[in-house]
Design an enzyme around this catalytic site. Structure first.
Site, mmCIF file in Angstrom:
data_model
loop_
_atom_site.group_PDB
_atom_site.id
_atom_site.type_symbol
_atom_site.label_atom_id
_atom_site.label_comp_id
_atom_site.label_asym_id
_atom_site.label_seq_id
_atom_site.Cartn_x
_atom_site.Cartn_y
_atom_site.Cartn_z
ATOM 1 N N HIS A 129 0.872 -1.172 0.000
ATOM 2 C CA HIS A 129 0.000 0.000 0.000
ATOM 3 C C HIS A 129 0.920 1.238 0.000
ATOM 4 O O HIS A 129 2.011 1.187 0.562
ATOM 5 C CB HIS A 129 -0.817 -0.062 1.293
ATOM 6 C CG HIS A 129 -1.918 0.935 1.422
ATOM 7 N ND1 HIS A 129 -1.692 2.249 1.725
ATOM 8 C CD2 HIS A 129 -3.262 0.806 1.328
ATOM 9 C CE1 HIS A 129 -2.855 2.882 1.808
ATOM 10 N NE2 HIS A 129 -3.828 2.031 1.571
ATOM 11 N N ASP A 206 2.809 -4.541 8.175
ATOM 12 C CA ASP A 206 1.596 -3.751 8.028
ATOM 13 C C ASP A 206 0.420 -4.724 8.083
ATOM 14 O O ASP A 206 0.180 -5.471 7.130
ATOM 15 C CB ASP A 206 1.663 -2.998 6.691
ATOM 16 C CG ASP A 206 0.348 -2.333 6.317
ATOM 17 O OD1 ASP A 206 -0.660 -2.518 7.035
ATOM 18 O OD2 ASP A 206 0.323 -1.626 5.289
ATOM 19 N N GLN A 209 -4.661 -5.064 6.655
ATOM 20 C CA GLN A 209 -5.579 -5.902 5.887
ATOM 21 C C GLN A 209 -5.723 -7.299 6.500
ATOM 22 O O GLN A 209 -6.591 -8.066 6.109
ATOM 23 C CB GLN A 209 -5.043 -6.000 4.452
ATOM 24 C CG GLN A 209 -6.087 -6.203 3.398
ATOM 25 C CD GLN A 209 -7.161 -5.143 3.395
ATOM 26 O OE1 GLN A 209 -8.346 -5.471 3.484
ATOM 27 N NE2 GLN A 209 -6.788 -3.875 3.322
ATOM 28 N N LYS A 232 -10.681 -0.818 9.890
ATOM 29 C CA LYS A 232 -10.775 -1.988 9.006
ATOM 30 C C LYS A 232 -11.291 -3.204 9.768
ATOM 31 O O LYS A 232 -11.492 -4.264 9.205
ATOM 32 C CB LYS A 232 -9.400 -2.295 8.401
ATOM 33 C CG LYS A 232 -8.861 -1.124 7.587
ATOM 34 C CD LYS A 232 -8.472 -1.512 6.197
ATOM 35 C CE LYS A 232 -8.181 -0.283 5.376
ATOM 36 N NZ LYS A 232 -6.866 -0.288 4.768
ATOM 37 N N CYS A 370 -4.649 2.334 -3.790
ATOM 38 C CA CYS A 370 -3.444 2.855 -3.111
ATOM 39 C C CYS A 370 -2.248 1.949 -3.340
ATOM 40 O O CYS A 370 -1.406 1.778 -2.447
ATOM 41 C CB CYS A 370 -3.660 3.033 -1.607
ATOM 42 S SG CYS A 370 -4.950 4.178 -1.184
HETATM 43 C C1 LIG Z 1 -5.864 0.496 4.620
HETATM 44 C C2 LIG Z 1 -4.470 0.103 4.546
HETATM 45 C C3 LIG Z 1 -3.444 0.984 4.936
HETATM 46 C C4 LIG Z 1 -3.727 2.403 5.366
HETATM 47 O O1 LIG Z 1 -4.506 2.456 6.507
HETATM 48 P P1 LIG Z 1 -5.048 3.862 7.026
HETATM 49 O O2 LIG Z 1 -6.113 3.478 7.996
HETATM 50 O O3 LIG Z 1 -5.585 4.594 5.823
HETATM 51 O O4 LIG Z 1 -3.908 4.565 7.660
HETATM 52 C C5 LIG Z 1 -2.158 0.541 4.866
HETATM 53 N N1 LIG Z 1 -1.853 -0.708 4.458
HETATM 54 C C6 LIG Z 1 -2.805 -1.583 4.084
HETATM 55 C C7 LIG Z 1 -2.404 -2.956 3.660
HETATM 56 C C8 LIG Z 1 -4.136 -1.210 4.117
HETATM 57 O O5 LIG Z 1 -5.080 -2.077 3.739
#
Ligand SMILES: *Cc1c(COP(=O)(O)O)cnc(C)c1O
Length: 412
Positions: A129, A206, A209, A232, A370
Site C-alpha cells: 500500500h 503492516d 488488511q 478496518k 493505493c
Molecule cells: C488500509 C491500509 C493501509 C492504510 O490504513 P489507514 O487506515 O488509511 O492509515 C495501509 N496498508 C494496508 C495494507 C491497508 O489495507
C-alpha cells in the site's frame, strides 16, 4: 452440552442485525456493501460505546484528578490492555495508540532517521500500500539510505528467492504487509521475519488488511513492529495502533512533541515521559481508542476462526461464480488469500463497472487501491475490487454477479 463446533452453521442473519447500516437502501436498492477492504462497517455494540463516551464521561485523560477524567482514563487504558491481549504483546506499554496504520508507519520511519545512514539498505515488498512505501522513500531522502524492492511473481506472490538474495545486502529494516489490500495475498511473514532476524534486520509488518480476518500473535511471530487501523476491523476511523518491542520503543526518539509525552519541561531541557506516553503527544482520540477496544471485543465474540472459515466459503463461492462471467480476469494468487477479489472484465473499464453496479446498490471499489506499483506490474490502470466480510451473504454475491453481467452487457 455437546460440543457442536464442527457442524455449527455461521448465523449471518443474526450477525447482520448488529449492523444498522446494512438495512439501508442505496439508489432505491438494498445496500450490498462489498468494499470492506477499504473500511469495515460498525456494529451497534461499538456505536453504543461511542455514544456512551460522549453522553456520560467525555473528559481529558491522564491529567485531571476529577472523577470523569479518571473514568475516561481507566476506560482508555483498559482498551489498551484489550488490544495488548488480543495481539498477545508482552506489555501494555508496547501498544502505542495512533490515528491509524499510516500514522504508525510514519512514526517508525521517522524514528529510524536517527539510526540509518548512506551505507544502509532497507527492503520494501512490491505488494505494498502507498502508506508502506512513501514514508520509507522520505526516510531514504533524509538519510541517503537505499530502498530495494522484493519483487512479485505473475501470480501475485512475493519472490522469496530474490528476498533471500536481497538479505545478503544485510538490510537494517524490512517492511511488508501481512496481507495485500489490492490482491488479498497472504504473505509468508513467519518465514520473512525469521530470515530478516537471521541477518540482523528489524522487520515491520503492516497488518491493516490482516487484522479483520485473523488474530496475530506478536510474540509468537517475534515481530519488531506490527501496525493496524481500527476502521478496518469494525472500529471507528482515526484510531489505530503500533505494536513495537519494548527495546525498540526505548531506542526510537519521539515522533511529535507536545503535552502528554514529557516528564519535565524547562526552556533549557525537556525530558520525555515513559512508555507508551513518549509516543502519544497531545490529547489522543480517547473515544476512538475505547471504541477500538470494543470493536476487538466484538470480533472476538464472534471468533476469528469462525470469521475466517465463513469468509473463505464466501471467497470460494464468489470466485467460482464470477469466473463464469465472460472475459473475467481475477488478479493475484488462486489460493492462500483472503476474501478480496480484484478483477477486470475484458473490454470494460473498471470505473464504469463500479458506477453501474452502484446504481444497483452495490458498493465495490475501483482504481489502484493505493497500490499503483501493483497495477503497473500487471500493466493495467486499475481493477474493480469486491472484498467480503463476515456479514456478507451468498445471496449478495449472486446479486453482484448478476449486476456485473448486466453492466458488462451494457458496456461492451
Ligand atoms: C488500509 C491500509 C493501509 C492504510 O490504513 P489507514 O487506515 O488509511 O492509515 C495501509 N496498508 C494496508 C495494507 C491497508 O489495507
Amino acid at each position: 452440552m455437546k460440543n457442536q463446533s464442527s457442524n455449527t452453521v455461521f448465523d449471518v442473519d443474526t450477525i447482520r442485525k448488529d449492523f444498522p447500516i446494512l438495512s439501508r437502501t442505496v439508489n432505491g436498492k438494498p445496500l450490498i456493501y462489498l468494499d470492506n477492504a477499504a473500511t469495515s462497517q460498525t456494529p451497534q455494540q461499538v456505536v453504543d460505546v461511542i455514544v456512551d463516551y460522549y453522553s456520560n464521561y467525555n473528559a481529558n485523560i491522564h491529567r485531571g484528578v476529577h472523577s470523569l477524567s479518571q473514568e475516561a482514563t481507566d476506560k482508555y487504558e483498559n482498551a489498551r490492555r484489550t488490544i495488548q491481549q488480543h495481539f498477545n504483546a508482552a506489555h501494555a506499554h508496547e501498544i502505542i495508540f495512533t490515528s491509524g496504520t499510516t500514522h504508525s508507519i510514519n512514526l517508525v520511519a521517522n524514528g529510524f532517521a536517527s539510526l540509518l545512514n548512506a551505507n544502509d539498505t532497507i527492503l520494501v515488498s512490491a505488494l505494498e500500500h502507498h502508506s508502506n512505501i512513501v514514508p520509507w522513500q522520505m526516510l531514504c531522502e533524509k538519510t541517503k539510505a537505499t530502498l530495494k524492492v522484493i519483487p512479485m511473481t505473475s501470480e501475485g506472490d512475493l519472490d522469496m528467492k530474490v528476498y533471500d538474495e536481497l538479505l545478503l545486502l544485510k538490510p537494517k529494516l524490512v517492511f511488508v504487509n501481512h496481507i495485500s489490500n489490492a490482491l488479498g495475498t497472504i504473505n509468508p511473514i513467519e518465514e520473512m521475519i525469521q530470515k530478516a532476524h537471521h541477518v540482523g534486520a528489524a522487520i515491520l509488518i503492516d497488518g491493516a488488511q490482516a487484522c479483520p480476518h485473523i488474530k496475530p500473535d506478536v510474540q509468537k511471530l517475534d515481530v519488531d513492529f506490527y501496525v493496524t487501523s481500527g476502521h478496518k476491523m469494525c472500529g471507528p476511523t482515526g484510531v489505530g495502533m503500533l505494536y513495537a518491542k519494548e527495546s525498540w520503543l526505548h531506542k526510537l526518539p519521539p515522533y511529535q512533541g507536545g503535552g502528554e509525552m514529557i516528564a519535565e519541561v524547562t526552556f533549557e531541557k525537556t525530558t520525555y515521559a515513559g512508555l507508551p506516553h513518549k509516543f502519544e503527544a497531545g490529547t489522543p482520540n480517547i473515544c476512538g481508542g475505547i471504541a477500538f477496544g470494543a470493536a476487538i471485543d466484538y470480533m472476538n465474540s464472534i471468533g476469528f476462526e469462525a470469521i475466517a472459515a465463513y469468509e473463505h466459503e464466501l471467497l470460494e463461492y464468489a470466485t467460482e461464480k464470477m469466473n463464469t462471467i465472460e472475459g473475467m480476469r481475477i488478479y493475484g494468487p488462486k489460493t492462500n488469500k483472503t476474501s478480496v477479489i480484484s478483477f477486470n472484465i475484458e473490454g470494460v473499464h473498471a470505473y464504469d463497472l463500479g458506477t453501474i453496479v452502484d446504481k444497483l446498490g452495490i458498493a465495490i471499489r475501483t482504481g489502484q487501491h493505493c497500490a499503483q506499483p501493483i497495477m503497473d506490474f500487471f500493466k493495467i490502470s486499475g481493477t474493480a475490487r469486491a472484498s467480503f466480510s463476515f456479514y456478507n451473504t451468498k445471496k449478495e454475491i449472486d446479486t453482484l454477479v448478476e449486476g456485473l453481467e448486466k453492466a458488462a452487457m451494457m458496456l461492451r
